[in-house]
Write a protein that holds these residues in place. Structure first.
Motif, short mmCIF file in Angstrom:
data_model
loop_
_atom_site.label_atom_id
_atom_site.label_comp_id
_atom_site.label_asym_id
_atom_site.label_seq_id
_atom_site.Cartn_x
_atom_site.Cartn_y
_atom_site.Cartn_z
N ILE A 1 -6.93 3.03 -0.55
CA ILE A 1 -6.38 2.41 -1.93
C ILE A 1 -6.18 0.86 -2.00
N PHE A 2 -5.74 0.23 -0.80
CA PHE A 2 -5.55 -1.11 -0.67
C PHE A 2 -6.88 -1.78 -0.77
N SER A 3 -7.90 -1.25 0.01
CA SER A 3 -9.17 -1.79 -0.18
C SER A 3 -9.72 -2.08 -1.56
N LEU A 4 -9.69 -0.80 -2.18
CA LEU A 4 -10.19 -0.86 -3.67
C LEU A 4 -9.51 -1.55 -4.39
N ALA A 5 -8.01 -1.86 -4.36
CA ALA A 5 -7.33 -2.90 -5.20
C ALA A 5 -7.73 -4.20 -4.94
N VAL B 1 0.31 -2.15 -9.75
CA VAL B 1 0.88 -1.18 -10.17
C VAL B 1 0.15 0.17 -9.79
N PHE B 2 -1.15 0.49 -10.18
CA PHE B 2 -1.70 1.54 -9.89
C PHE B 2 -2.31 1.87 -8.69
N ALA B 3 -2.19 0.86 -7.67
CA ALA B 3 -2.40 1.08 -6.17
C ALA B 3 -1.14 1.60 -5.85
N THR B 4 0.04 0.98 -6.27
CA THR B 4 1.32 1.59 -5.72
C THR B 4 1.72 2.96 -6.14
N LEU B 5 1.32 3.24 -7.62
CA LEU B 5 1.61 4.60 -8.06
C LEU B 5 0.83 5.63 -7.41
N THR B 6 -0.35 5.08 -7.23
CA THR B 6 -1.43 6.24 -6.23
C THR B 6 -0.78 6.40 -4.93
N GLY B 7 -0.41 5.59 -4.04
CA GLY B 7 -0.01 5.87 -2.97
C GLY B 7 1.47 6.51 -2.91
N ALA B 8 2.22 6.09 -3.67
CA ALA B 8 3.54 6.90 -4.18
C ALA B 8 3.49 8.29 -4.48
N GLY B 9 2.23 8.69 -5.18
CA GLY B 9 2.08 9.93 -5.44
C GLY B 9 1.63 10.88 -4.25
#
Ligand code: HEM
Ligand code: HEM
Length: 239
Positions: A165-169, A124-132
């Motif tokens: 972001i994906f790598s961190l997730a 969820v938060f990876a998607t939200l960060t990328g979407a931002g």
């Protein structure tokens, strides 16, 4: 140099001084982590310290934050320049409020991504960060070079940010998965990210070369960029 031109240099300076050195260190530890694992697997004695994996992960987490931060700095500059030039708060106040809220919302999503553990919330938060990043990137003022997207500093930069972001997730997946599938996915994804960073170094310096200083803008933007010609100054016409 005028203040607006000076502020335009903050993003390139941060990239050169902070993000690219960090990429070098992260890649160095990545190589050591892989070599150590392969040497241990083949039964060889390894001289590579066991801490290389942990150091790679620690600095990799910093790299994600640094890349997202760097992108937000670039977007903040481009968007605020447009808001101020067009006095957007008079014409579209809600759009300005929306933009102002999107920056902290994106940062908050990344902060949560660092702290949550479950797969669902990381997703969820990876998607939200990328979407931002994408939503902010589509605001007016951001030079996206849509007609040459494959050579665009914007698209390559956003892609690199999303891969970080994906790598961190997926960090917990890399450690949990005994079959090394996630490790291989991570390595492939980040080899691509490395190429994208290389692209950023090239397209970023090209853009710096192309952008005029603010006092030059009225003259430079009179040029015909398709036919690559500029109007001849009046003083030379009368000669
Ligand atoms: C340019 C960026 C990066 C590259 C080229 C890269 C590459 C690699 C490579 C080659 C490995 C070793 C795989 C193996 O054992 O075969 C690795 C492991 C790992 N990477 Fe990255 N990586 C990058 C960024 C990141 C980022 C941003 C994170 C996020 C925190 C991260 C987290 C990890 C973790 C947790 C491991 C496992 C470490 C261990 O075994 O202790 N990496 N990476
Ligand atoms: C990690 C590497 C980098 C990332 C992820 C990145 C990302 C971005 C993004 C998303 C933008 C906003 C798009 C826009 O307004 O055009 C931007 C703008 C910009 N970046 Fe970077 N950048 C990176 C490295 C660099 C470097 C190394 C330089 C130059 C030395 C540079 C110079 C610029 C310039 C001049 C702009 C504004 C000009 C333009 O509109 O294209 N960037 N960057």
């Amino acid at each position: 140099m005028q203040l607006t031109d000076f502020l335009g240099l903050v993003h390139p300076v941060l990239a050169v001084m902070c993000v690219f050195p960090l990429i070098g260190i992260v890649v160095n530890y990545a190589w050591a982590t892989r070599q150590r694992r392969l040497q241990a697997k083949s039964g060889d004695k390894t001289k590579i310290p066991a801490s290389s994996g942990i150091e790679h992960k620690r600095l990799g987490s910093w790299l994600t934050g640094a890349t997202v931060g760097l992108i937000l700095v670039a977007l903040a500059y481009a968007i605020s320049k447009n808001v101020i030039t067009n006095q957007l708060w008079n014409k579209a106040p809600f759009q300005v409020i929306f933009i102002l809220l999107m920056f902290p919302a994106t940062i908050a999503s990344l902060v949560f991504l660092y702290s949550v553990n479950t797969k669902l919330w990381r997703g969820v938060f990876a998607t939200l960060t990328g979407a931002g990043l994408i939503i902010l990137g589509f605001q007016d003022g951001v030079f996206r070079r849509d007609n040459e997207w494959y050579w665009s500093h914007y698209y390559i930069g956003i892609a690199a940010g999303i891969l970080m972001i994906f790598s961190l997730a997926i960090v917990p997946e890399i450690y949990k998965d005994k079959s090394n599938r996630w490790r291989v996915i991570h390595t492939i994804v980040n080899c691509i990210a490395l190429l994208l960073f290389l692209g950023q170094a090239m397209t970023g310096t090209r853009d710096l070369l192309e952008i005029p200083l603010s006092w030059q803008e009225p003259y430079i933007y009179k040029c015909d960029f398709v036919n690559r010609t500029c109007p001849i100054p009046q003083s030379q016409v009368t000669k």
